[in-house]
Design a protein around this motif. Structure first.
Motif, PDB file in Angstrom:
ATOM      1  N   SER A  74       0.882  -1.220  -0.039  1.00  0.00           N
ATOM      2  CA  SER A  74      -0.107  -0.144  -0.102  1.00  0.00           C
ATOM      3  C   SER A  74       1.036   1.372   0.010  1.00  0.00           C
ATOM      4  O   SER A  74       0.690   2.251  -0.680  1.00  0.00           O
ATOM      5  CB  SER A  74      -0.821   0.137   1.242  1.00  0.00           C
ATOM      6  OG  SER A  74      -1.640   1.201   1.424  1.00  0.00           O
ATOM      7  N   MET A  75       1.906   1.251   0.770  1.00  0.00           N
ATOM      8  CA  MET A  75       2.887   2.483   0.852  1.00  0.00           C
ATOM      9  C   MET A  75       3.625   2.589  -0.666  1.00  0.00           C
ATOM     10  O   MET A  75       3.950   3.690  -0.923  1.00  0.00           O
ATOM     11  CB  MET A  75       3.792   2.218   2.178  1.00  0.00           C
ATOM     12  CG  MET A  75       3.187   2.563   3.461  1.00  0.00           C
ATOM     13  SD  MET A  75       4.258   2.459   4.805  1.00  0.00           S
ATOM     14  CE  MET A  75       4.743   0.928   5.007  1.00  0.00           C
ATOM     15  N   ARG A  76       3.822   1.356  -1.198  1.00  0.00           N
ATOM     16  CA  ARG A  76       4.401   1.411  -2.342  1.00  0.00           C
ATOM     17  C   ARG A  76       3.720   1.975  -3.411  1.00  0.00           C
ATOM     18  O   ARG A  76       4.155   3.012  -4.396  1.00  0.00           O
ATOM     19  CB  ARG A  76       4.984   0.161  -2.852  1.00  0.00           C
ATOM     20  CG  ARG A  76       6.284  -0.437  -1.982  1.00  0.00           C
ATOM     21  CD  ARG A  76       6.724  -1.857  -2.057  1.00  0.00           C
ATOM     22  NE  ARG A  76       7.601  -2.391  -1.431  1.00  0.00           N
ATOM     23  CZ  ARG A  76       7.750  -3.826  -0.702  1.00  0.00           C
ATOM     24  NH1 ARG A  76       6.631  -4.536  -1.069  1.00  0.00           N
ATOM     25  NH2 ARG A  76       8.628  -4.005   0.064  1.00  0.00           N
ATOM     26  N   LYS A  77       2.276   1.911  -3.285  1.00  0.00           N
ATOM     27  CA  LYS A  77       1.535   2.466  -4.284  1.00  0.00           C
ATOM     28  C   LYS A  77       1.409   3.852  -4.202  1.00  0.00           C
ATOM     29  O   LYS A  77       1.227   4.785  -4.994  1.00  0.00           O
ATOM     30  CB  LYS A  77      -0.059   1.859  -4.162  1.00  0.00           C
ATOM     31  CG  LYS A  77      -0.059   0.403  -4.552  1.00  0.00           C
ATOM     32  CD  LYS A  77      -1.490  -0.050  -4.439  1.00  0.00           C
ATOM     33  CE  LYS A  77      -1.632  -1.642  -4.722  1.00  0.00           C
ATOM     34  NZ  LYS A  77      -2.958  -2.031  -4.556  1.00  0.00           N
ATOM     35  N   THR A  78       1.575   4.367  -2.824  1.00  0.00           N
ATOM     36  CA  THR A  78       1.550   5.978  -2.357  1.00  0.00           C
ATOM     37  C   THR A  78       2.818   6.648  -3.178  1.00  0.00           C
ATOM     38  O   THR A  78       2.654   7.524  -3.493  1.00  0.00           O
ATOM     39  CB  THR A  78       1.749   5.899  -0.914  1.00  0.00           C
ATOM     40  OG1 THR A  78       0.279   5.459  -0.382  1.00  0.00           O
ATOM     41  CG2 THR A  78       1.688   7.314  -0.636  1.00  0.00           C
ATOM     42  N   LEU A  79       3.756   5.822  -3.103  1.00  0.00           N
ATOM     43  CA  LEU A  79       5.183   6.497  -3.841  1.00  0.00           C
ATOM     44  C   LEU A  79       4.860   6.754  -5.142  1.00  0.00           C
ATOM     45  O   LEU A  79       5.453   7.632  -5.606  1.00  0.00           O
ATOM     46  CB  LEU A  79       6.422   5.436  -3.616  1.00  0.00           C
ATOM     47  CG  LEU A  79       6.843   5.234  -2.011  1.00  0.00           C
ATOM     48  CD1 LEU A  79       8.265   4.452  -1.830  1.00  0.00           C
ATOM     49  CD2 LEU A  79       7.330   6.546  -1.423  1.00  0.00           C
ATOM     50  N   LEU A  80       4.178   5.857  -5.793  1.00  0.00           N
ATOM     51  CA  LEU A  80       4.023   6.127  -7.262  1.00  0.00           C
ATOM     52  C   LEU A  80       3.168   7.384  -7.594  1.00  0.00           C
ATOM     53  O   LEU A  80       3.271   7.898  -8.474  1.00  0.00           O
ATOM     54  CB  LEU A  80       3.251   4.873  -7.723  1.00  0.00           C
ATOM     55  CG  LEU A  80       4.102   3.645  -7.906  1.00  0.00           C
ATOM     56  CD1 LEU A  80       3.341   2.398  -8.372  1.00  0.00           C
ATOM     57  CD2 LEU A  80       5.416   3.628  -8.398  1.00  0.00           C
ATOM     58  N   LYS A  81       2.468   7.813  -6.478  1.00  0.00           N
ATOM     59  CA  LYS A  81       1.496   8.864  -6.701  1.00  0.00           C
ATOM     60  C   LYS A  81       2.392  10.270  -6.585  1.00  0.00           C
ATOM     61  O   LYS A  81       1.759  11.216  -7.069  1.00  0.00           O
ATOM     62  CB  LYS A  81       0.421   8.853  -5.877  1.00  0.00           C
ATOM     63  CG  LYS A  81      -0.547   7.598  -5.812  1.00  0.00           C
ATOM     64  CD  LYS A  81      -1.643   7.724  -4.726  1.00  0.00           C
ATOM     65  CE  LYS A  81      -2.723   6.475  -4.849  1.00  0.00           C
ATOM     66  NZ  LYS A  81      -3.710   6.789  -4.138  1.00  0.00           N
ATOM     67  N   TYR A  82       3.216  10.156  -5.728  1.00  0.00           N
ATOM     68  CA  TYR A  82       4.036  11.410  -5.247  1.00  0.00           C
ATOM     69  C   TYR A  82       5.539  11.307  -5.439  1.00  0.00           C
ATOM     70  O   TYR A  82       6.325  10.752  -4.823  1.00  0.00           O
ATOM     71  CB  TYR A  82       3.659  11.608  -3.849  1.00  0.00           C
ATOM     72  CG  TYR A  82       2.489  11.827  -3.403  1.00  0.00           C
ATOM     73  CD1 TYR A  82       1.558  12.840  -3.589  1.00  0.00           C
ATOM     74  CD2 TYR A  82       1.777  10.582  -2.541  1.00  0.00           C
ATOM     75  CE1 TYR A  82       0.205  12.824  -3.455  1.00  0.00           C
ATOM     76  CE2 TYR A  82       0.646  10.824  -2.135  1.00  0.00           C
ATOM     77  CZ  TYR A  82      -0.561  11.925  -2.859  1.00  0.00           C
ATOM     78  OH  TYR A  82      -1.686  11.874  -2.017  1.00  0.00           O
ATOM     79  N   PRO A  83       5.867  12.069  -6.644  1.00  0.00           N
ATOM     80  CA  PRO A  83       7.340  11.921  -7.248  1.00  0.00           C
ATOM     81  C   PRO A  83       8.255  12.476  -6.124  1.00  0.00           C
ATOM     82  O   PRO A  83       9.531  12.484  -6.399  1.00  0.00           O
ATOM     83  CB  PRO A  83       7.140  12.668  -8.469  1.00  0.00           C
ATOM     84  CG  PRO A  83       5.836  13.614  -8.468  1.00  0.00           C
ATOM     85  CD  PRO A  83       5.013  12.839  -7.667  1.00  0.00           C
ATOM     86  N   TYR A  84       7.811  13.523  -5.332  1.00  0.00           N
ATOM     87  CA  TYR A  84       8.872  14.121  -4.567  1.00  0.00           C
ATOM     88  C   TYR A  84       9.086  13.433  -3.102  1.00  0.00           C
ATOM     89  O   TYR A  84       9.560  13.817  -2.229  1.00  0.00           O
ATOM     90  CB  TYR A  84       8.386  15.595  -4.342  1.00  0.00           C
ATOM     91  CG  TYR A  84       8.201  16.487  -5.400  1.00  0.00           C
ATOM     92  CD1 TYR A  84       8.981  16.283  -6.471  1.00  0.00           C
ATOM     93  CD2 TYR A  84       7.405  17.703  -5.538  1.00  0.00           C
ATOM     94  CE1 TYR A  84       9.053  17.035  -7.550  1.00  0.00           C
ATOM     95  CE2 TYR A  84       7.248  18.331  -6.678  1.00  0.00           C
ATOM     96  CZ  TYR A  84       7.895  18.202  -7.593  1.00  0.00           C
ATOM     97  OH  TYR A  84       8.141  18.848  -8.796  1.00  0.00           O
ATOM     98  N   ILE A  85       8.301  12.127  -3.176  1.00  0.00           N
ATOM     99  CA  ILE A  85       8.807  11.384  -1.881  1.00  0.00           C
ATOM    100  C   ILE A  85       9.505  10.113  -2.342  1.00  0.00           C
ATOM    101  O   ILE A  85       9.206   9.619  -3.195  1.00  0.00           O
ATOM    102  CB  ILE A  85       7.225  10.860  -1.371  1.00  0.00           C
ATOM    103  CG1 ILE A  85       6.207  12.020  -0.997  1.00  0.00           C
ATOM    104  CG2 ILE A  85       7.474   9.999  -0.219  1.00  0.00           C
ATOM    105  CD1 ILE A  85       6.762  12.992  -0.022  1.00  0.00           C
ATOM    106  N   GLU A  86      10.779   9.967  -1.647  1.00  0.00           N
ATOM    107  CA  GLU A  86      11.701   8.991  -1.743  1.00  0.00           C
ATOM    108  C   GLU A  86      11.236   7.610  -0.902  1.00  0.00           C
ATOM    109  O   GLU A  86      11.281   6.708  -1.657  1.00  0.00           O
ATOM    110  CB  GLU A  86      13.060   9.239  -1.585  1.00  0.00           C
ATOM    111  CG  GLU A  86      13.972   8.377  -1.672  1.00  0.00           C
ATOM    112  CD  GLU A  86      15.677   8.844  -1.228  1.00  0.00           C
ATOM    113  OE1 GLU A  86      16.290   8.786  -2.132  1.00  0.00           O
ATOM    114  OE2 GLU A  86      15.554   8.940  -0.025  1.00  0.00           O
ATOM    115  N   ASP A  87      10.782   7.680   0.327  1.00  0.00           N
ATOM    116  CA  ASP A  87      10.336   6.594   0.873  1.00  0.00           C
ATOM    117  C   ASP A  87       9.267   6.922   1.957  1.00  0.00           C
ATOM    118  O   ASP A  87       9.305   7.954   2.459  1.00  0.00           O
ATOM    119  CB  ASP A  87      11.619   5.865   1.621  1.00  0.00           C
ATOM    120  CG  ASP A  87      11.562   4.568   1.814  1.00  0.00           C
ATOM    121  OD1 ASP A  87      10.423   4.086   1.552  1.00  0.00           O
ATOM    122  OD2 ASP A  87      12.420   3.872   2.259  1.00  0.00           O
ATOM    123  N   ILE A  88       8.659   5.917   2.332  1.00  0.00           N
ATOM    124  CA  ILE A  88       7.556   6.043   3.423  1.00  0.00           C
ATOM    125  C   ILE A  88       7.537   4.748   4.162  1.00  0.00           C
ATOM    126  O   ILE A  88       7.862   3.459   3.644  1.00  0.00           O
ATOM    127  CB  ILE A  88       6.029   6.360   3.107  1.00  0.00           C
ATOM    128  CG1 ILE A  88       5.164   6.524   3.906  1.00  0.00           C
ATOM    129  CG2 ILE A  88       5.712   5.285   1.761  1.00  0.00           C
ATOM    130  CD1 ILE A  88       3.932   7.104   3.262  1.00  0.00           C
TER     131      ILE A  88
END
Length: 525
Positions: free
Chosen positions: A68-82
């Motif tokens: 789920s968090m990896r899908k979030t990374l795909l949405k936000y290009p200015y986020i490196e990791d969550i």
């Protein structure tokens, strides 16, 4: 010349300093706004991704949670990791690295602000040795902004940079480009934008923005501005511009000073500041020695030109259409100075010199009538002296003098015998008075052409109802000669008095010193 060059070069360099400083300030402002805009986008994406992670009801660090968090990374290009973080500041897992075994411990002390529960702006070797990252947390989730967030921002010079910091505690989140932490601390210590209008060394250009609704500020820094960032070519150009305008200023000032000393410039200045004045010379009945009138003579003492003769400044006034305001200015003074003497004796006269332009100006006649009525003076007490300078003026002069004569004023023909005057001219213009030039008086007893001419003048006007006034009388011998030929002659000259001020005229009128028997009996020095 040297002073003008130095001042002009200095001014040119300073103007170029301001010009380049303005350009640098504009570029730095664009750079700063770009960083602010990108930071706002990054903060928004961090908040959004943290909210998604906090509201995710999957088991923390499970495959479902990580996916789920990896899908979030795909949405936000200015986020490196969550990932997930514990209450004691341990990173448990992340979308990029999976589960951490053992968990990665963060420092106990972090920064608190309004947007995040706690943050660690700078961490070294967090996942990989030498790796430097910022960590922001909220609830049981953390987020790491991408270092690529600011990579494609346009920077206009290598000497510039930006520092991001919290708006309250001023904790530095990040520095960009060519600035050190020491320079960043110095920049954010300024209470407001710092623009080095004066070209002092080591004085930063700084611009700051604290966007509304966010808890961060950004300050852009330019470490070399104006003078200190000019190339050799720009320095040479500034100096050349200064030399050019220095020479231009020096030449212009020289011309200006020359013009200031010009007669027309000084005359305009004198008129504006009421610097032209009158002195008064008595007109004496030669037979009795009584002062029967006064001639007003214009005088001008200029600060630049010194004493200027009436012939020069009156001719200049006529050529430049200044004669009317000059005459009107003097007439008012003359009437005010002689007012009480004219009112006390209705036979007493005031002679005023007029140019042909004044005489032929209909409005001047209205002006003089108004002035004498205001002061209670009779028109016949005012004699206007006119010099005939050219035969071409005769028609104009003839019509003008008739207008004045009809109003009761007297007309005097000045410098008779020196111009185009002749018997026909006298009969045509009918002057009340004729003034004989001093050169004829000086010829008395010389048997010269002028002496013969003077005798001819006596014969010429003997049958005319015209008063004769002789100028330049310096001896009683001259008085005797003139009164023998013209008993009612009037005279002026240094024998009696030079042109004096109004106060002295008052004393002469009161004492009448030229009527004494000793004076008339040739006991004069």
């Amino acid at each position: 010349m040297t002073i003008y060059l130095l001042l002009s070069i200095s001014a040119s360099l300073y103007i170029h300093h301001l010009f380049y400083l303005y350009q640098e300030k504009h570029s730095l402002q664009n750079y700063l706004e770009g960083v602010i805009d990108r930071t706002e986008q990054s903060v928004f994406q961090m908040h959004a991704s943290l909210n998604l992670a906090i509201t995710n009801h999957q088991v923390a660090c499970s495959n479902e949670d990580l996916n789920s968090m990896r899908k979030t990374l795909l949405k936000y290009p200015y986020i490196e990791d969550i990932g997930r973080i514990t209450a004691d500041h341990k990173l448990v897992c992340s979308a990029l690295w999976g589960e951490f075994l053992p968990p990665i411990k963060l420092p106990d002390e972090g920064n608190k602000d309004n947007l995040f529960r706690i943050s660690w702006p700078i961490t070294n070797g967090l996942f990989v040795k030498g790796l430097r990252r910022a960590v922001f947390s909220s609830g049981d989730a953390f987020v790491i902004p991408s270092p690529a967030t600011f990579t494609n921002l346009t920077r206009y010079a290598r000497k510039t940079g930006v520092v991001l910091y919290s708006s309250k505690e001023q904790h530095i989140y990040r520095t960009f480009d060519d600035i050190t932490l020491e320079e960043a601390d110095r920049a954010i210590s300024y209470p407001q934008d710092n623009v080095p209008w004066l070209p002092t060394d080591n004085n930063f250009l700084t611009l700051s923005i604290c966007p509304e609704g966010f808890s961060f500020c950004a300050t852009a820094i330019d470490k070399k501005t104006g003078y200190y960032d000019m190339s050799l070519g720009q320095w040479l150009w500034s100096i050349l511009v200064g030399v050019f305008f220095g020479l231009l200023t020096a030449i212009s000032w020289a011309i200006f000073k020359s013009n200031r000393r010009s007669l027309i410039y000084r005359l305009k200045y004198a008129l504006k500041n009421d610097q032209i004045y009158s002195l008064y010379q008595p007109k004496v009945q030669l037979k009795t020695g009584k002062i029967i009138g006064i001639e007003a003579l214009a005088r001008w003492q200029d600060q630049e030109l010194g004493t200027v003769s009436p012939d020069k400044f009156i001719a200049c006034a006529e050529q430049n259409k200044l004669i009317t305001p000059l005459t009107q200015q003097l007439v008012k003074k003359n009437l005010d100075d002689m007012r009480r003497y004219l009112q006390a004796d209705s036979e007493f006269t005031l002679s005023i010199n007029l140019s042909i332009q004044d005489l032929s100006n209909q409005s001047f006649l209205h002006f003089i009538e108004k002035q004498i009525k205001q002061r209670g003076i009779h028109p016949q007490q005012i004699i206007f002296e006119v010099t005939e300078r050219s035969a071409a003026q005769n028609n104009v002069l003839k019509q003008a003098t008739k207008r004045f004569l009809r109003k009761g004023y007297q007309i005097s023909l000045d410098d008779f015998g020196t111009g185009f005057s002749n018997l026909s001219w006298l009969t045509a213009f009918e002057p009340n008075e004729i003034k004989i030039d001093r050169m004829f008086i000086q010829s008395i007893g010389t048997q010269t052409v002028n002496q013969i001419t003077l005798d001819s003048i006596f014969q010429l006007v003997s049958n005319l109802d015209v008063k004769l006034v002789f100028e330049g009388i310096e001896s009683l011998e001259e008085v005797d000669y003139l009164t023998q030929h013209t008993p009612n002659a009037i005279g002026q000259g240094w024998l009696y008095s030079k042109a004096v001020d109004a106060k002295t005229i008052g004393k002469l009128l009161k004492n009448q010193p030229f009527t004494s028997a000793t004076f008339l009996a040739n006991d004069v020095d």
